[in-house]
Design an enzyme around this catalytic site. Structure first.
Site, PDB file in Angstrom:
ATOM      1  N   THR A  17       0.822  -1.205   0.000  1.00  0.00           N
ATOM      2  CA  THR A  17       0.000   0.000   0.000  1.00  0.00           C
ATOM      3  C   THR A  17       0.855   1.254   0.000  1.00  0.00           C
ATOM      4  O   THR A  17       1.999   1.242   0.473  1.00  0.00           O
ATOM      5  CB  THR A  17      -0.909   0.010   1.248  1.00  0.00           C
ATOM      6  OG1 THR A  17      -1.552   1.269   1.386  1.00  0.00           O
ATOM      7  CG2 THR A  17      -0.093  -0.237   2.518  1.00  0.00           C
ATOM      8  N   ASP A  18       0.277   2.357  -0.490  1.00  0.00           N
ATOM      9  CA  ASP A  18       0.982   3.640  -0.416  1.00  0.00           C
ATOM     10  C   ASP A  18       1.030   4.193   1.005  1.00  0.00           C
ATOM     11  O   ASP A  18       1.794   5.114   1.295  1.00  0.00           O
ATOM     12  CB  ASP A  18       0.348   4.670  -1.361  1.00  0.00           C
ATOM     13  CG  ASP A  18      -1.125   4.942  -1.086  1.00  0.00           C
ATOM     14  OD1 ASP A  18      -1.708   4.321  -0.170  1.00  0.00           O
ATOM     15  OD2 ASP A  18      -1.716   5.766  -1.819  1.00  0.00           O
ATOM     16  N   GLU A  19       0.246   3.614   1.923  1.00  0.00           N
ATOM     17  CA  GLU A  19       0.207   4.139   3.284  1.00  0.00           C
ATOM     18  C   GLU A  19       1.526   3.945   4.026  1.00  0.00           C
ATOM     19  O   GLU A  19       1.769   4.607   5.040  1.00  0.00           O
ATOM     20  CB  GLU A  19      -0.944   3.514   4.063  1.00  0.00           C
ATOM     21  CG  GLU A  19      -2.303   3.887   3.493  1.00  0.00           C
ATOM     22  CD  GLU A  19      -3.460   3.507   4.401  1.00  0.00           C
ATOM     23  OE1 GLU A  19      -3.311   3.625   5.632  1.00  0.00           O
ATOM     24  OE2 GLU A  19      -4.500   3.099   3.868  1.00  0.00           O
ATOM     25  N   TYR A  37      -1.790  -0.451  10.996  1.00  0.00           N
ATOM     26  CA  TYR A  37      -1.922  -1.138   9.712  1.00  0.00           C
ATOM     27  C   TYR A  37      -0.731  -0.846   8.813  1.00  0.00           C
ATOM     28  O   TYR A  37      -0.068  -1.763   8.308  1.00  0.00           O
ATOM     29  CB  TYR A  37      -3.218  -0.718   9.014  1.00  0.00           C
ATOM     30  CG  TYR A  37      -3.208  -1.006   7.525  1.00  0.00           C
ATOM     31  CD1 TYR A  37      -3.047  -2.299   7.045  1.00  0.00           C
ATOM     32  CD2 TYR A  37      -3.331   0.026   6.588  1.00  0.00           C
ATOM     33  CE1 TYR A  37      -3.018  -2.563   5.680  1.00  0.00           C
ATOM     34  CE2 TYR A  37      -3.311  -0.228   5.225  1.00  0.00           C
ATOM     35  CZ  TYR A  37      -3.150  -1.518   4.778  1.00  0.00           C
ATOM     36  OH  TYR A  37      -3.111  -1.782   3.429  1.00  0.00           O
ATOM     37  N   LYS A  51       2.301  -3.331   7.323  1.00  0.00           N
ATOM     38  CA  LYS A  51       2.592  -3.519   5.902  1.00  0.00           C
ATOM     39  C   LYS A  51       4.026  -3.093   5.585  1.00  0.00           C
ATOM     40  O   LYS A  51       4.701  -3.722   4.763  1.00  0.00           O
ATOM     41  CB  LYS A  51       1.601  -2.732   5.048  1.00  0.00           C
ATOM     42  CG  LYS A  51       0.199  -3.320   5.032  1.00  0.00           C
ATOM     43  CD  LYS A  51       0.151  -4.731   4.454  1.00  0.00           C
ATOM     44  CE  LYS A  51       0.415  -4.744   2.953  1.00  0.00           C
ATOM     45  NZ  LYS A  51       0.246  -6.129   2.399  1.00  0.00           N
TER      46      LYS A  51
END
Length: 360
Positions: free
Chosen positions: A136-138, A162, A166
């Site tokens: 994810t870009d997060e 989260y 990741k």
């Protein structure tokens, strides 16, 4: 000789099931689908493959090393595509331990077994094997209004349990490539939307609440910005990375569609006014309700996808306008799926996140 399958983990979830459906529809080659079937895993997503001999579903956990080992040794897949993850920020705030177990420990166990399997391969089988890890870009943190979009070299700065989990899994994948030569690839995508998305995420939540004449919850001031990627565009990008990507590389996948959350909600309301009007005087936007912002809410994400466009030749096919229309229409056409998903588990999640939060 029968074409070897791919092993897809998390293939009953939102992005995973879309990938499996499109893979079998476009490639026609077999898929082993391993999914734990937690709250967001839904076999109803895969109903169209019920009698398809090219789809073998196995209920199980990527952390179950004996099961993963058996599947790899028995079916000898030519690739592993890892979607399996706990993936919702709000859930990670209320219960971070599940995210560590699946996203960190689970990915580690999957990597260990996949590496052991790959090391036993020989010749062309070994040379062409790939492990594709979807992230994810997060993991990159948050951007200010004028900041340049995330690139593959942006330093990691996760701001939620989260995204931290990741980030840890991404680092493990990188380390396995650099330490062992393991042919792993990583993709970091922006916010996905489209068919089969579990209704805790913004777009399906707004669609479902609107159709039920319930408040449309918007965090904070509604000005948080996300880059929106239609899920089929994402699936096409992943097929491209698997076919053409260079082991050890990271590819950012974005939709080139930055939108404020409030603009996304208003776009959905406008489409529903057109496709399922309330009355001549009422409109869905009147249901918009601002609620207290969530802790650590990142202000803006944006993806610079020029690397995958330049090196692998992929670009998104859908604009936000075309993608959101397809998405709203899909939910309107699949209300039975929506009704089946809106189970007690989903209602419990709503109670936890959107009851007694107050208003902003």
């Amino acid at each position: 000789m029968t074409e070897k399958p791919i092993l897809v983990t998390g293939g009953a979830g939102f992005i995973g099931s879309n990938f499996v459906l499109s893979w079998i529809g476009r490639k026609g080659s077999p898929v082993l689908n391993l999914d734990k079937l937690t709250y967001a895993g839904n076999l109803g997503n895969l109903a169209g493959l019920k009698n398809n001999p090219g789809h073998l579903f196995i209920k199980g956990d990527i952390g179950d090393r004996a099961l993963v080992r058996e599947l790899l040794d028995r079916h000898r897949p030519r690739a592993v595509v890892n979607f399996a993850a706990e993936s919702h920020v709000d859930r990670s705030i209320h219960g971070p331990e599940d995210f560590i177990q699946t996203n960190v420990n689970g990915t580690f166990h999957l990597l260990q077994e996949s590496r052991a399997y790959w090391e036993k391969l020989a010749g062309n089988e070994k040379n062409t094997f790939r492990f594709l890890h979807i992230s994810t870009d997060e993991v990159y943190g948050s951007l200010g209004p004028g900041d340049a979009p995330f690139t593959e070299s942006t330093p990691y700065a996760p701001n939620s349990p989260y995204s931290a989990s990741k980030a840890a899994s991404d680092h493990l994948v990188r380390a396995f490539h650099h330490t062992y030569g393991f042919p792993a690839l990583t993709s970091n995508c922006s916010n996905n939307y489209g068919p089969y998305q579990f209704p805790e995420k913004l777009i399906p939540l707004v669609i479902m609440n609107a159709l039920n004449r319930k408040p449309l919850p918007v965090y904070g001031d509604g000005l948080n910005v996300r880059d929106w990627l239609y899920v089929e565009d994402h699936c096409e990008a992943l097929r491209t990375v698997l076919a053409k990507g260079k082991p050890g590389e990271v590819y950012n996948i974005g939709g080139r569609n930055e939108r404020k959350n409030m603009d996304v909600v208003r776009a959905i309301c406008s489409l529903l006014d057109e496709l399922r009007p309330l009355s001549s005087t009422d409109n869905y936007a009147s249901l918009i309700t601002f609620i207290k912002d969530r802790p650590g809410h990142d202000r803006r994400y944006a993806i610079d996808a020029r690397k995958i466009e330049r090196e692998l030749g992929w670009k998104p096919a859908e604009s936000f306008e075309t993608g959101i229309r397809k998405t709203v229409q899909w939910y309107l056409d699949n209300m039975n799926w929506v009704a089946n998903v809106a189970s007690g588990e989903y209602q419990k999640w709503l109670d936890t996140n959107y009851t007694n939060r107050g208003t902003a």
